[in-house]
Scaffold this motif. Structure first.
Motif, PDB file in Angstrom:
ATOM      1  N   PHE A 358       0.978  -1.281  -0.054  1.00 15.50           N
ATOM      2  CA  PHE A 358      -0.062  -0.114  -0.125  1.00 15.50           C
ATOM      3  C   PHE A 358       0.967   1.125  -0.035  1.00 15.50           C
ATOM      4  O   PHE A 358       1.751   1.460   0.812  1.00 15.50           O
ATOM      5  CB  PHE A 358      -0.947   0.162   1.269  1.00 15.50           C
ATOM      6  N   SER A 359       0.629   2.273  -0.872  1.00  9.64           N
ATOM      7  CA  SER A 359       1.727   3.332  -1.178  1.00  9.64           C
ATOM      8  C   SER A 359       0.576   4.516  -0.991  1.00  9.64           C
ATOM      9  O   SER A 359      -0.384   4.480  -1.772  1.00  9.64           O
ATOM     10  CB  SER A 359       2.455   3.360  -2.226  1.00  9.64           C
ATOM     11  N   PHE A 360       1.021   5.401  -0.426  1.00  6.36           N
ATOM     12  CA  PHE A 360       0.295   6.903  -0.182  1.00  6.36           C
ATOM     13  C   PHE A 360       0.869   8.037  -0.724  1.00  6.36           C
ATOM     14  O   PHE A 360       2.070   8.021  -1.102  1.00  6.36           O
ATOM     15  CB  PHE A 360       0.329   6.769   1.382  1.00  6.36           C
ATOM     16  N   SER A 361      -0.116   9.009  -0.923  1.00  6.07           N
ATOM     17  CA  SER A 361       0.373  10.307  -1.509  1.00  6.07           C
ATOM     18  C   SER A 361      -0.517  11.424  -1.006  1.00  6.07           C
ATOM     19  O   SER A 361      -1.482  11.052   0.016  1.00  6.07           O
ATOM     20  CB  SER A 361      -0.012  10.315  -3.061  1.00  6.07           C
ATOM     21  N   LYS A 362      -0.315  12.688  -1.190  1.00  9.38           N
ATOM     22  CA  LYS A 362      -1.104  13.709  -0.888  1.00  9.38           C
ATOM     23  C   LYS A 362      -2.444  13.670  -1.098  1.00  9.38           C
ATOM     24  O   LYS A 362      -3.209  14.742  -0.459  1.00  9.38           O
ATOM     25  CB  LYS A 362      -0.493  15.218  -1.344  1.00  9.38           C
ATOM     26  N   TYR A 363      -2.902  13.068  -2.119  1.00  6.89           N
ATOM     27  CA  TYR A 363      -4.366  13.024  -2.346  1.00  6.89           C
ATOM     28  C   TYR A 363      -5.155  11.972  -1.665  1.00  6.89           C
ATOM     29  O   TYR A 363      -6.345  11.894  -1.890  1.00  6.89           O
ATOM     30  CB  TYR A 363      -4.311  12.635  -3.774  1.00  6.89           C
TER      31      TYR A 363
END
Length: 382
Positions: A358-363
């Motif tokens: 699982f990889s995350f971003s500002k969105y």
């Protein structure tokens, strides 16, 4: 249906500002950068401005930035060129690098062009510094060390400054696939003595199909693609102007907002780890991805307490629920050989269990994580 995108290590959503910049390049500044008329000069000026911008943020020289189609091409350009042009005889790497590196060095070895040595890994997937030192001292062959800064599957963060200094002490060249790093961490190529880096815009909210190589001045590398004098003679072919200005915009926005956005995404990962531990207590975090200090803040790799048979349906189940992530099981049925990274580090008891990245971003939001963990919990504990 709710849609949750947690596959940012694969690619990221393009920022609106980047799209606007690229649209302008496509509709107004469409001249060939090699043309001498005003249309061409305008495009050429913008490309050189982008080169200077990137160099400034990395504390590099503009001539050290070479635009490529992405990280894979940059890695190939550097590794193949180091053998062909610089006389590298031995490449030292690990078995958990990105395939852009692994497949390239394997091909070079199979062609009889290099000796290929692998650094041993500890149980978490970190290179053994003592073994690396031993390999560097093993013989007098000209060596290049290739180690990624951030592992794209388990998120382990290499102590890159320390490793780079060790490599330099032994007179070897140092290359780092920094595709998961540039745009997410501050970089200074004077402080970290690297010879070569690879980057890709689509990992930091830029367009696909564009990246760059950092090639240290006077390295001795020569042309990879013949046919013109573009990119300081390293890479012939008409430049992808709209992609280059898109890369520049994404790069500037990434670094101008880095501290704020890094803190936000760190908070999401911390929240995700806490939720998984609370809701699925038998889940494990692969590598160091559950360690906020020693892994990147952008991803977590989770091994779930599910049978191999049930695990075959997990990614499909998440997709049906509108959740995008990446699989990372060490062993899969059929033609899929599974993750070469997890194959190297998982204990036997977890080898056949499903793992997901699982990889995350500002969105992303905490609501995205709540929904995702609830879906995982329902699937796992049924």
């Amino acid at each position: 249906m709710k849609h949750v995108y947690l596959d940012n290590a694969a690619t990221t959503q393009v920022r609106e500002e980047v799209i606007t910049k690229m649209q302008e390049a496509l509709t107004k500044n469409y001249g060939n950068p090699s043309s001498t008329h005003s249309f061409g000069r305008t495009a050429k000026t913008a490309i050189e401005s982008a080169r200077k911008t990137i160099a400034k943020y990395l504390n590099a020289q503009p001539s050290e930035i070479i635009f490529t189609s992405g990280g894979t091409e940059a890695d190939n350009m550097i590794l193949r060129g180091a053998v062909k042009d610089l006389g590298v005889q031995t490449i030292i790497t690990t078995k958990i690098e990105h395939h852009a590196v692994l497949h390239t060095v394997e091909e070079l070895e199979q062609s009889g062009l290099i000796n290929l040595w692998y650094v041993q890994l500890d149980a978490d997937g970190n290179p053994d510094r003592i073994h690396l030192k031993e390999l560097l001292e093993k013989d007098d062959s000209k060596k290049l060390v290739s180690l990624m800064h951030i592992n794209n599957e388990i998120g382990n963060k290499l102590d890159i400054a320390s490793i780079a200094n060790l490599v330099k002490e032994h007179g070897a060249l140092f290359h780092s696939d920094s595709v998961q790093s540039i745009g997410h961490y501050h970089w200074d190529v004077k402080e970290v003595p690297v010879d070569f880096l690879a980057a890709a815009a689509h990992k930091f909210h830029g367009p696909k199909g564009i990246g760059f190589a950092f090639i240290k001045k006077n390295s001795g590398l020569k042309c990879m693609i013949s046919g013109g004098s573009q990119e300081r003679g390293f890479r012939a072919g008409t430049e992808s102007f709209h992609n280059i200005v898109g890369l520049e915009e994404a790069f500037v926005l990434a670094y101008d907002n880095l501290d704020e956005e890094q803190e936000y995404v760190k908070g999401l990962k911390k929240y995700f780890i806490a939720k998984v531990k609370a809701e699925i207590p038998d889940a494990k975090f692969n590598g160091l991805s559950g360690d906020m200090e020693n892994s990147t803040y952008t991803l977590a790799n989770v091994c779930l307490p599910v049978t191999p048979e049930k695990g075959l349906m997990l990614l499909f189940h998440l997709d049906i629920k509108g959740i995008a992530c990446s699989k990372g099981s060490a062993c899969q049925s059929g033609s899929d050989k599974g993750s070469h990274v997890l194959n190297e580090i998982l204990q036997e008891e977890d080898f056949n269990k499903p793992s997901l990245r699982f990889s995350f971003s500002k969105y992303n939001t905490k609501e995205d994580i709540d929904f995702t963990v609830e879906v995982l919990k329902d699937f796992t504990l049924k």
